[in-house]
Design an enzyme around this catalytic site. Structure first.
Site, short mmCIF file in Angstrom:
data_model
loop_
_atom_site.label_atom_id
_atom_site.label_comp_id
_atom_site.label_asym_id
_atom_site.label_seq_id
_atom_site.Cartn_x
_atom_site.Cartn_y
_atom_site.Cartn_z
N ARG A 179 -30.06 -19.64 5.83
CA ARG A 179 -30.15 -18.28 6.37
C ARG A 179 -30.47 -17.22 5.30
NH1 ARG A 179 -30.74 -21.25 9.61
NH2 ARG A 179 -29.74 -21.54 11.62
N SER A 228 -26.27 -14.57 16.58
CA SER A 228 -25.15 -15.16 15.83
C SER A 228 -24.69 -14.19 14.75
CB SER A 228 -25.57 -16.49 15.20
OG SER A 228 -25.87 -17.44 16.19
N GLU A 298 -24.03 -13.10 9.04
CA GLU A 298 -25.43 -13.48 9.20
C GLU A 298 -26.25 -12.27 9.64
OE1 GLU A 298 -28.09 -16.43 12.04
OE2 GLU A 298 -26.22 -17.19 11.21
#
Length: 307
Positions: A179, A228, A298
């Site tokens: 990520r 998310s 995130e």
């Protein structure tokens, strides 16, 4: 709140600028959470050359930020000082396949890129069908879903530096990790090329249908959310840790942990950016207290907090 209007000075200093400059543009309407303050200046470049021209002539002391479709973003209530750049579909939204290569502009929706690949009978990019962002964000964050990531399919990415110069990055030079990308944060990605694998159209479409079905049944995609919220810690699922800490349905002001999927925060109607960020920090604190694991954000959080 509002910032001093810089647009007249910027236009005077950059007479050949072709893109659009808007002072104190609300960013709440440009993010999925529908919260946050204004951009001091929102710039929508006409094309890559126009973006390079702005960056080459922009005063060095002015901060620069980039927003895409705002699907993975919290803009704080105080807004963003400086220049906020938003790449538009016109100029940066193209997507096309030639042979086994899929080319896409940074403003192309991930879902659109998956569709272009499928139409060309190219497999490997189906995971993009379930990611509600743009290619620019996918490059910056090594976006992934359903067992695949951007690093698995990228050939090269192109971006413009703060000095207005064009750079091309190979997959290895992107320095992808989970990520994230290791490329200088000041680089603004403008396009990318991906590699697909020839496959039967029926198999590709079936996989895309699986991806979409998973989103619709497991995620609150019809809520005002940002996707998310936290990265999955090694060996763990963030949502399970959040659920075990008793945070399902937890609220702070108008923000709530989704009852459907605990790793999604939602604006339940009248949340502020502060509500959402405070809720996220509360979740992190409770998970740390419950199991000793510190969740990492995130979702990107940018801008000035209002105290």
């Amino acid at each position: 709140m509002s910032f001093p209007d810089l647009t007249a000075d910027l236009k005077a200093g950059m007479p050949d600028l072709r893109g659009r400059l808007v002072a104190n543009q609300s960013l709440a309407e440009l993010t999925w959470f529908r919260v946050g303050g204004p951009a001091q200046v929102l710039f929508t470049p006409a094309d890559e050359d126009d973006l390079a021209y702005l960056l080459a002539h922009l005063p060095a002391e002015l901060p620069v930020s980039v927003v895409g479709v705002g699907s993975n973003l919290i803009v704080r209530d105080g807004g963003l000082p400086g220049v906020v750049i938003r790449l538009a579909p016109r100029g940066f939204g193209e997507a096309a396949a030639r042979g086994d290569i899929v080319s896409a502009g940074a403003a192309a929706l991930d879902k659109r890129v998956a569709e272009v690949a499928a139409a060309a009978n190219l497999a490997g990019l189906e995971f993009y069908f379930g990611i509600p962002g743009t290619i620019g964000g996918a490059l910056r964050m090594n976006a992934g879903a359903n067992g695949a990531e951007t690093k698995d399919v990228l050939l090269e990415a192109t971006g413009i530096g703060r000095d207005g110069r064009r750079h091309v990055f190979s997959n290895a030079q992107m320095k992808f990790v989970y990520r994230n990308s290791g490329v200088d944060p000041s680089i603004i990605f403008t396009s990318a090329r991906f590699h697909g694998k020839p496959a039967a159209a029926e198999a590709i479409r079936a996989r895309m249908n699986e991806v979409q079905a998973h989103r619709e049944t497991a995620q609150p995609i019809r809520e005002k959310t940002g996707g998310s919220t936290f990265k999955n810690p090694p060996g763990h699922s963030a949502w399970k840790l959040i659920d075990a800490a008793g945070c399902r349905g937890l609220r702070v002001g108008g923000a709530q942990v989704s009852e459907m999927h605990c790793n999604f925060l939602i604006n339940a109607g009248d949340a502020t950016a502060s509500d959402i960020e405070t809720l996220g920090e509360t979740v992190r604190s409770r998970v740390k207290e419950n199991c000793g694991i510190e969740l990492q954000w995130e979702i990107k959080r940018i801008g000035v907090s209002v105290r």
